[in-house]
Enzyme design. Structure first.
Site, mmCIF file in Angstrom:
data_model
loop_
_atom_site.group_PDB
_atom_site.id
_atom_site.type_symbol
_atom_site.label_atom_id
_atom_site.label_comp_id
_atom_site.label_asym_id
_atom_site.label_seq_id
_atom_site.Cartn_x
_atom_site.Cartn_y
_atom_site.Cartn_z
ATOM 1 N N TYR A 1 -12.829 -1.478 -3.930
ATOM 2 C CA TYR A 1 -13.186 -0.571 -3.090
ATOM 3 C C TYR A 1 -14.437 0.193 -4.107
ATOM 4 O O TYR A 1 -14.470 0.186 -5.439
ATOM 5 C CB TYR A 1 -12.078 0.890 -2.867
ATOM 6 C CG TYR A 1 -11.142 0.355 -1.543
ATOM 7 C CD1 TYR A 1 -11.152 -0.577 -1.015
ATOM 8 C CD2 TYR A 1 -9.929 1.723 -1.274
ATOM 9 C CE1 TYR A 1 -10.212 -0.628 -0.146
ATOM 10 C CE2 TYR A 1 -9.661 1.764 -0.599
ATOM 11 C CZ TYR A 1 -9.293 0.409 0.617
ATOM 12 O OH TYR A 1 -8.147 -0.141 0.950
ATOM 13 N N ASP B 1 0.751 -1.108 0.164
ATOM 14 C CA ASP B 1 -0.072 0.053 -0.601
ATOM 15 C C ASP B 1 0.834 1.369 -0.470
ATOM 16 O O ASP B 1 0.530 1.920 -0.857
ATOM 17 C CB ASP B 1 -1.546 0.505 1.236
ATOM 18 C CG ASP B 1 -2.125 -1.131 1.203
ATOM 19 O OD1 ASP B 1 -2.404 -0.855 -0.938
ATOM 20 O OD2 ASP B 1 -2.647 -1.090 2.069
#
Length: 454
Positions: free
Chosen positions: A387, A136
């Site tokens: 997402y 990430d």
């Protein structure tokens, strides 16, 4: 010819040559003088010529960059369903083309255009540098943007900020971008307005400062964002920031001892801002915070028994506080409030990031039952999702007298669920309409693995 005649002849020739040379020199002098006079005359008229050119260029510039203030005072448009707005097919195209490895794409619109923002990994698909991009936070990640619906590539993308967490929005006069980068124990958010650094915000808890991964919300020239600092599995610190032309003018910390706010999806509605967020601590329903331009706020959870997070239990009896069953972990998501009703976007799977659907619960904002009246499928259960988040189209863009609600869905591919060396995503988006819509699946569709994975 005697010697005297020779001398006279030679002398005559020299005299003629000399006269010719003199005439040429005089002509040269006259030519230079005339040229100089012309240049001087031109300089004497420079102001008039330049004035015409400047006027023309200024007129063109104003036409292309007309500024307005996005008031955000309109209510959400009444809608019956969701129409497909964009699909970039970036991973399919990236198998043979120069396409960025990305995650966390989101869409934001000005009064002139909509753009897809995304966090790159500093690498292209099907290239050796895509190895390990499941991570990430790295110094190679950057916020970039491209026209909505286009695959993000080096040829159509605009650099915005170095960032592994980000947000962006347009106030009608310029783009605000928020890019967070740096070490976990000391990250800094860099605010830019029209590409120029205007402010920085330092991590105040030194535990992974992070922001929305979707658009901020602008009302009457001010833009608002929410940042989180602290544990992802326990009580953290949550702040709302009011920003004007890239400068923080006010901020407050939420008093929310039993709530967890991450990756909020925010939108303006009748002059206020509504944010629906991710509870990664202990809620399988979504927390919300609503605030006005003075940052006076209210907090709660979506009461509906139609749960919006992932993982989550079977639909049942909801709560206006956290629903603790399967409440740990989560995924970024969104909802739109319409009075007591709510449109809930969620994965179709209860436990994995598969599928996506929109649910209309006419009493779900305030009531805890699981009765709903509309379900619209947009990604099948067998296809990958990820997402999701909200974005709006202001009346200044659409010409409507209301705020058009829209949403995007990230379609994650690669690691950790598939046998590749990389992780990336494409995206789809939809906008609310008060006309006919359709159930279908718009999946990523890329055939994996790529040649780099073999």
């Amino acid at each position: 010819m005697n010697p005297n005649q020779k001398i006279i002849t030679i002398g005559s020739i020299c005299l003629v040559v000399g006269l010719i040379s003199l005439i040429l020199q005089i002509g040269n002098i006259i030519s230079i003088w005339i040229s100089h006079s012309i240049q001087t005359g031109s300089q004497n008229h420079t102001g008039i010529c330049n004035q015409n050119i400047i006027t023309y260029k200024n007129s063109t510039w104003v036409k292309d960059t007309t500024s307005v203030i996005l008031t955000g005072n309109s209510s959400l448009c009444p809608i019956r369903g969701w129409a497909i707005y964009s699909k970039d097919n970036s991973i399919r195209i990236g198998s043979k083309g120069d396409v960025f490895v990305i995650r966390e794409p989101f869409i934001s619109c000005s009064h002139l255009e909509c753009r897809t923002f995304f966090l790159t990994q500093g690498a292209l698909l099907n290239d050796k540098h895509s190895n390990g991009t499941v991570k990430d936070r790295s110094p190679y990640r950057a916020l970039m943007s491209c026209p909505v619906g286009e695959a993000p590539s080096p040829y159509n993308s605009r650099f915005e900020s170095v960032a592994w967490s980000a947000s962006a929005c347009h106030d009608g006069m310029g783009w605000l971008t928020i890019g967070i980068s740096g070490p976990d124990n000391g990250a800094v958010a860099v605010l830019k307005y029209n590409g120029i650094i205007t402010e920085t915000i330092k991590s105040w808890r030194k535990k992974i400062l992070r922001t929305q991964e979707s658009e901020c919300a602008c009302v009457n020239g001010s833009c608002f964002t929410i940042m989180t600092d602290g544990p992802s599995d326990g009580l953290a610190s949550y702040k709302i920031f009011k920003i004007e032309k890239g400068k923080v003018t006010k901020s407050i910390e939420l008093n929310a001892p039993n709530s967890h706010y991450e990756e909020c999806s925010c939108y303006p509605d009748t002059g206020k801002v509504m944010c629906v967020c991710r509870d990664n601590w202990h809620g399988s329903n979504r927390p919300w915070v609503s605030f006005d331009q003075n940052l006076d706020y209210q907090i709660g959870y979506i009461c509906s028994g139609v749960f919006g997070d992932n993982p989550r239990p079977e639909d049942g009896t909801g709560s206006c506080g956290p629903v603790y069953v399967d409440g740990a972990n989560g995924v970024k998501g969104f909802s739109y409030r319409y009075g007591n009703g709510v449109w809930i976007g969620r994965t179709k799977s209860h436990s994995s990031r598969h599928g996506f659907e929109m649910i209309w619960d006419p009493n779900g904002w305030t009531e805890t039952d699981s009765k709903f009246s509309v379900r619209q499928d947009v990604v099948a259960m067998t296809d990958w999702s990820g997402y999701s988040g909200s974005f709006v189209q202001h009346p200044e863009l659409t010409g409507l007298d209301c705020m058009r609600p829209c949403f995007w869905v990230e379609l994650i591919r690669g690691r950790p669920k598939e046998k590749t060396i990389w992780t990336s995503a494409s995206s789809i988006s939809f906008c609310g309409v008060n006309s006919d819509t359709v159930d279908w699946s718009w999946p990523d569709g890329a055939e994996l693995p790529f040649s780099i994975d073999k």
